[in-house]
Design an enzyme around this catalytic site. Structure first.
Site, short mmCIF file in Angstrom:
data_model
loop_
_atom_site.label_atom_id
_atom_site.label_comp_id
_atom_site.label_asym_id
_atom_site.label_seq_id
_atom_site.Cartn_x
_atom_site.Cartn_y
_atom_site.Cartn_z
N SER A 149 0.85 -1.20 0.00
CA SER A 149 0.00 0.00 0.00
C SER A 149 0.88 1.24 0.00
O SER A 149 2.03 1.19 0.48
CB SER A 149 -0.87 0.02 1.27
OG SER A 149 -1.55 1.25 1.41
N TYR A 162 -1.58 -0.82 10.44
CA TYR A 162 -1.72 -1.08 8.99
C TYR A 162 -0.48 -0.60 8.25
O TYR A 162 0.11 -1.33 7.44
CB TYR A 162 -2.97 -0.37 8.47
CG TYR A 162 -3.26 -0.62 7.00
CD1 TYR A 162 -3.85 -1.82 6.59
CD2 TYR A 162 -2.94 0.32 6.04
CE1 TYR A 162 -4.12 -2.05 5.24
CE2 TYR A 162 -3.21 0.10 4.69
CZ TYR A 162 -3.81 -1.09 4.30
OH TYR A 162 -4.07 -1.32 2.96
P1 NAD Z 1 -11.45 -6.06 0.46
O1 NAD Z 1 -11.86 -5.98 1.88
O2 NAD Z 1 -12.44 -5.78 -0.59
O3 NAD Z 1 -10.78 -7.47 0.14
C1 NAD Z 1 -9.93 -8.12 1.06
C2 NAD Z 1 -10.25 -9.61 1.05
O4 NAD Z 1 -9.32 -10.26 1.94
C3 NAD Z 1 -11.65 -9.91 1.58
O5 NAD Z 1 -12.31 -10.81 0.69
C4 NAD Z 1 -11.42 -10.56 2.93
O6 NAD Z 1 -12.40 -11.50 3.29
C5 NAD Z 1 -10.05 -11.20 2.71
N1 NAD Z 1 -9.33 -11.41 3.97
C6 NAD Z 1 -9.06 -10.50 4.92
N2 NAD Z 1 -8.39 -11.07 5.92
C7 NAD Z 1 -8.21 -12.37 5.60
C8 NAD Z 1 -7.58 -13.47 6.23
N3 NAD Z 1 -7.01 -13.34 7.44
N4 NAD Z 1 -7.57 -14.66 5.60
C9 NAD Z 1 -8.15 -14.79 4.40
N5 NAD Z 1 -8.78 -13.80 3.75
C10 NAD Z 1 -8.81 -12.59 4.35
O7 NAD Z 1 -10.23 -5.04 0.34
P2 NAD Z 1 -9.22 -4.72 -0.85
O8 NAD Z 1 -9.08 -3.28 -0.86
O9 NAD Z 1 -9.55 -5.44 -2.10
O10 NAD Z 1 -7.88 -5.31 -0.20
C11 NAD Z 1 -6.96 -6.12 -0.92
C12 NAD Z 1 -5.55 -5.70 -0.52
O11 NAD Z 1 -5.31 -4.39 -1.03
C13 NAD Z 1 -5.32 -5.62 0.99
O12 NAD Z 1 -4.07 -6.19 1.30
C14 NAD Z 1 -5.29 -4.13 1.25
O13 NAD Z 1 -4.54 -3.79 2.39
C15 NAD Z 1 -4.69 -3.62 -0.03
N6 NAD Z 1 -4.91 -2.20 -0.31
C16 NAD Z 1 -6.16 -1.71 -0.52
C17 NAD Z 1 -6.32 -0.35 -0.79
C18 NAD Z 1 -7.68 0.26 -1.04
O14 NAD Z 1 -7.77 1.49 -1.13
N7 NAD Z 1 -8.72 -0.52 -1.17
C19 NAD Z 1 -5.22 0.49 -0.83
C20 NAD Z 1 -3.96 -0.05 -0.60
C21 NAD Z 1 -3.82 -1.40 -0.36
#
Ligand code: NAD
Length: 261
Positions: A149, A162
């Site tokens: 991130s 985080y």
């Molecule tokens: P999201 O919540 O839509 O998807 C995350 C998925 O991970 C969910 O389906 C959840 O059930 C699963 N998950 C969480 N913890 C888990 C665990 N312990 N075991 C198995 N599955 C688990 O969010 P997203 O934004 O798609 O996140 C994906 C990645 O992107 C994450 O690592 C997040 O930190 C990163 N990210 C997101 C953003 C943003 O703005 N959305 C920005 C930077 C980084």
């Protein structure tokens, strides 16, 4: 069809960026092991892949799902072993599952919450790499892409747990790239900016109900927030042979958010 005849294991595949990555890799020919702790989320992802391909992809021999918590070491070991039983190999690992945790100042940070966030966001990818890399070594290579991130690069984009977890993941990307480079295993990370997903839903809902949507992404040079498909495209690039000479790197995919640091 950069992933024809390749097997990709994607964690956090039940929502957001993970689902978009699964759809992208499926469209490019991959057989997929989809992992999440949400069974409902995985079912929706499988349905989306089947719909994308109008029935030509997504048959049972190309799609495997596993419901696990990526921070549970025994569950990760079982999961990787089951994927190997199902497909015989793993060419691509996308460590994408993550949780945001709270935004409390460090003086109010609970130790258990800190450990929960670090457990999922940092120990989870380490456990997956530890268990998948031996199979890639035996195969003669592979590609790993971690979803970090911009919060791992600068302050202010996430809570302290985080941000520390994502900074740690960027370093884990570099150190494992060094551990595994001589086995032709590449390890890279993407660093998304603000993307509309399940994780950020509360931010978007708040902004929309308070007439502040125009402010979302306003800190980016492109003056907009991103879509999961834009992160999936970067993950697919780093996982593919198009990135054959790239390893140990963390690529911001953030509309220029970190460009002015
Ligand atoms: P999201 O919540 O839509 O998807 C995350 C998925 O991970 C969910 O389906 C959840 O059930 C699963 N998950 C969480 N913890 C888990 C665990 N312990 N075991 C198995 N599955 C688990 O969010 P997203 O934004 O798609 O996140 C994906 C990645 O992107 C994450 O690592 C997040 O930190 C990163 N990210 C997101 C953003 C943003 O703005 N959305 C920005 C930077 C980084």
């Amino acid at each position: 069809m950069r992933f024809q005849d390749r097997v990709a294991l994607i964690t956090g595949a039940g929502s957001g960026i993970g689902r978009a990555t699964a759809r992208r890799l499926a469209a490019e020919g991959a057989r997929l092991a989809l992992v999440d702790w949400s069974g409902d989320g995985l079912e929706d992802t499988v349905a989306a892949i089947r719909q994308d391909s109008a029935g030509t992809a997504g048959a049972d021999d190309t799609l495997w799902t596993g419901i696990i918590d990526v921070s549970d070491e025994a569950a990760v070991e079982r999961c990787v072993s089951d994927v190997i039983k199902a497909f015989g190999r793993i060419d691509v690992l996308c460590n994408n599952a993550g949780i945001s945790g709270g935004h409390l100042p460090v003086t109010e940070q609970s130790t258990s919450e800190w450990q929960r966030v670090l457990g999922v966001n940092l120990a989870g990818p380490m456990l997956m790499i530890k268990n998948v890399a031996p199979h890639m070594q035996a195969q003669g290579g592979g590609a790993i892409v971690n979803t970090a991130s911009v919060a791992g690069i600068r302050s202010g984009a996430g809570g302290n747990a985080y941000s520390a977890s994502k900074a740690g993941l960027i370093n884990l990307t570099m150190t494992t790239a060094c551990d595994l480079g001589s086995y032709s295993i590449r390890v890279n990370a993407v660093c998304p900016g603000l993307i509309e997903t399940g994780m950020t839903r509360p931010v978007f809902e708040y902004a929309r109900s308070n007439d502040k949507e125009h402010k979302l992404g306003s800190r980016c040079e492109l003056r907009r927030y991103g879509r999961p498909e834009e992160i999936a495209a970067a993950i697919a690039f780093l996982a593919s042979d198009d990135a054959s000479y790239i390893t140990g790197q963390a690529l911001p995919v953030d509309g220029g958010n970190t460009a002015s640091l």
